[in-house]
Design a protein around this motif. Sequence first.
Motif, PDB file in Angstrom:
ATOM      1  N   VAL A 163       5.378  -1.094  -5.236  1.00 52.75           N
ATOM      2  CA  VAL A 163       5.418   0.367  -5.184  1.00 52.75           C
ATOM      3  C   VAL A 163       4.322   0.783  -4.205  1.00 52.75           C
ATOM      4  CG1 VAL A 163       5.232   2.517  -6.479  1.00 52.75           C
ATOM      5  CG2 VAL A 163       6.206   0.478  -7.565  1.00 52.75           C
ATOM      6  N   GLY A 164       4.709   1.066  -2.983  1.00 53.77           N
ATOM      7  CA  GLY A 164       3.725   1.310  -1.940  1.00 53.77           C
ATOM      8  C   GLY A 164       3.397   0.032  -1.194  1.00 53.77           C
ATOM      9  N   ALA A 165       2.417   0.100  -0.307  1.00 59.98           N
ATOM     10  CA  ALA A 165       2.053  -1.035   0.541  1.00 59.98           C
ATOM     11  C   ALA A 165       1.191  -2.032  -0.226  1.00 59.98           C
ATOM     12  CB  ALA A 165       1.312  -0.545   1.774  1.00 59.98           C
ATOM     13  N   ASN A 216       5.655  -2.913   3.619  1.00 58.50           N
ATOM     14  CA  ASN A 216       5.246  -2.700   2.231  1.00 58.50           C
ATOM     15  C   ASN A 216       4.943  -4.001   1.485  1.00 58.50           C
ATOM     16  OD1 ASN A 216       5.238   0.160   1.994  1.00 58.50           O
ATOM     17  ND2 ASN A 216       7.470   0.151   2.028  1.00 58.50           N
ATOM     18  N   LEU A 217       5.105  -5.152   2.155  1.00 53.74           N
ATOM     19  CA  LEU A 217       4.720  -6.429   1.546  1.00 53.74           C
ATOM     20  C   LEU A 217       4.229  -7.378   2.631  1.00 53.74           C
ATOM     21  CD1 LEU A 217       4.483  -8.336  -0.870  1.00 53.74           C
ATOM     22  CD2 LEU A 217       6.803  -9.124  -0.364  1.00 53.74           C
ATOM     23  N   LEU A 218       2.946  -7.700   2.586  1.00 48.96           N
ATOM     24  CA  LEU A 218       2.355  -8.661   3.521  1.00 48.96           C
ATOM     25  C   LEU A 218       1.759  -9.813   2.726  1.00 48.96           C
ATOM     26  CD1 LEU A 218       0.558  -6.199   5.980  1.00 48.96           C
ATOM     27  CD2 LEU A 218       2.855  -7.186   6.170  1.00 48.96           C
ATOM     28  N   LEU A 219       2.229 -11.030   3.010  1.00 48.89           N
ATOM     29  CA  LEU A 219       1.768 -12.229   2.315  1.00 48.89           C
ATOM     30  C   LEU A 219       0.866 -13.039   3.242  1.00 48.89           C
ATOM     31  CD1 LEU A 219       5.118 -13.440   0.663  1.00 48.89           C
ATOM     32  CD2 LEU A 219       3.370 -11.928  -0.300  1.00 48.89           C
ATOM     33  N   TYR A 220      -0.272 -13.489   2.703  1.00 49.05           N
ATOM     34  CA  TYR A 220      -1.224 -14.285   3.471  1.00 49.05           C
ATOM     35  C   TYR A 220      -1.462 -15.601   2.745  1.00 49.05           C
ATOM     36  CZ  TYR A 220      -2.332  -9.844   5.795  1.00 49.05           C
ATOM     37  OH  TYR A 220      -2.258  -8.659   6.484  1.00 49.05           O
ATOM     38  N   LEU A 275       4.052  -4.220  -8.711  1.00 46.50           N
ATOM     39  CA  LEU A 275       2.719  -4.097  -8.123  1.00 46.50           C
ATOM     40  C   LEU A 275       2.574  -2.747  -7.438  1.00 46.50           C
ATOM     41  CD1 LEU A 275       2.382  -7.609  -6.411  1.00 46.50           C
ATOM     42  CD2 LEU A 275       1.600  -6.927  -8.692  1.00 46.50           C
ATOM     43  N   THR A 276       1.550  -2.002  -7.823  1.00 44.76           N
ATOM     44  CA  THR A 276       1.255  -0.755  -7.136  1.00 44.76           C
ATOM     45  C   THR A 276       0.512  -1.062  -5.838  1.00 44.76           C
ATOM     46  OG1 THR A 276      -0.791  -0.537  -8.402  1.00 44.76           O
ATOM     47  CG2 THR A 276       1.162   0.575  -9.272  1.00 44.76           C
ATOM     48  N   ALA A 277       0.405  -0.077  -4.972  1.00 43.26           N
ATOM     49  CA  ALA A 277      -0.238  -0.283  -3.678  1.00 43.26           C
ATOM     50  C   ALA A 277      -1.640  -0.855  -3.855  1.00 43.26           C
ATOM     51  CB  ALA A 277      -0.296   1.044  -2.924  1.00 43.26           C
ATOM     52  N   GLY A 278      -1.963  -1.876  -3.075  1.00 46.34           N
ATOM     53  CA  GLY A 278      -3.284  -2.481  -3.183  1.00 46.34           C
ATOM     54  C   GLY A 278      -3.315  -3.874  -2.605  1.00 46.34           C
ATOM     55  N   VAL A 279      -4.449  -4.560  -2.811  1.00 45.15           N
ATOM     56  CA  VAL A 279      -4.675  -5.911  -2.300  1.00 45.15           C
ATOM     57  C   VAL A 279      -4.865  -6.842  -3.491  1.00 45.15           C
ATOM     58  CG1 VAL A 279      -6.150  -7.365  -0.872  1.00 45.15           C
ATOM     59  CG2 VAL A 279      -5.746  -4.978  -0.224  1.00 45.15           C
TER      60      VAL A 279
END
Length: 208
Positions: A140-142, A167-171, A119-123
């Motif tokens: 790869v990135g946040a 660099n990894l936030l899970l909701y 996964l590249t940086a993004g939501v």
Amino acid sequence: THGVYAENSISLSGNSAFDSYNSIAGAYGGTNKSNAGEMAVNSTNRGGISLSGNSKINGNVFVGYGGATNTVVATSGNAAVNGTRSNLAQDWSSPPPVEIPEGAIPITLNVSGNNTVTLTAGVYHASSLTTSGNGKIKTVGAVKIYVDGVIAISGNGVVVPNNRPENLLLYSTGSSAVSISGNGSFYGGVYAPNSAVAASGNGDIFGA
């Protein structure tokens, strides 16, 4: 903010331990570890925070307003809290519900076998998130991932740049279970205000 927070209960057992470090300063260990972290439960019930075996909290704990700290925090065996015990403020508010931001990218994240999803940086927005076997999610990135259903990460299921938790936030958007297991370390943040969260195995969890 608290490193670990729960509305009802927190349980540590075996050889589990809680402390803190500065991820910006490099890897955990040596001089980069401290007892400045905080754990909190918004409960006044006996055993709201329960420690058994050899588990340790190397930091400060907070319990619900008006609760008896030495009753809400229950220890047995060799378990200990090496820090202060206090109450949450009277005007403490429970964490807000999760809202999926506009523009989140739909994605399927059920990874098994020897597969890797990068996964590249993004939501992102997923119906569930699972890893099993040698399956991996690599960022790869946040990256932020909003998950409607079960979150189940096992083995060495997540790889983030430089082992930086931010660099990894899970909701978790609902109330489905969240589990992190296996022998690999997990670097990331988990926000699941309505879910039961379980951690098992011999791996360490490094939060954002």
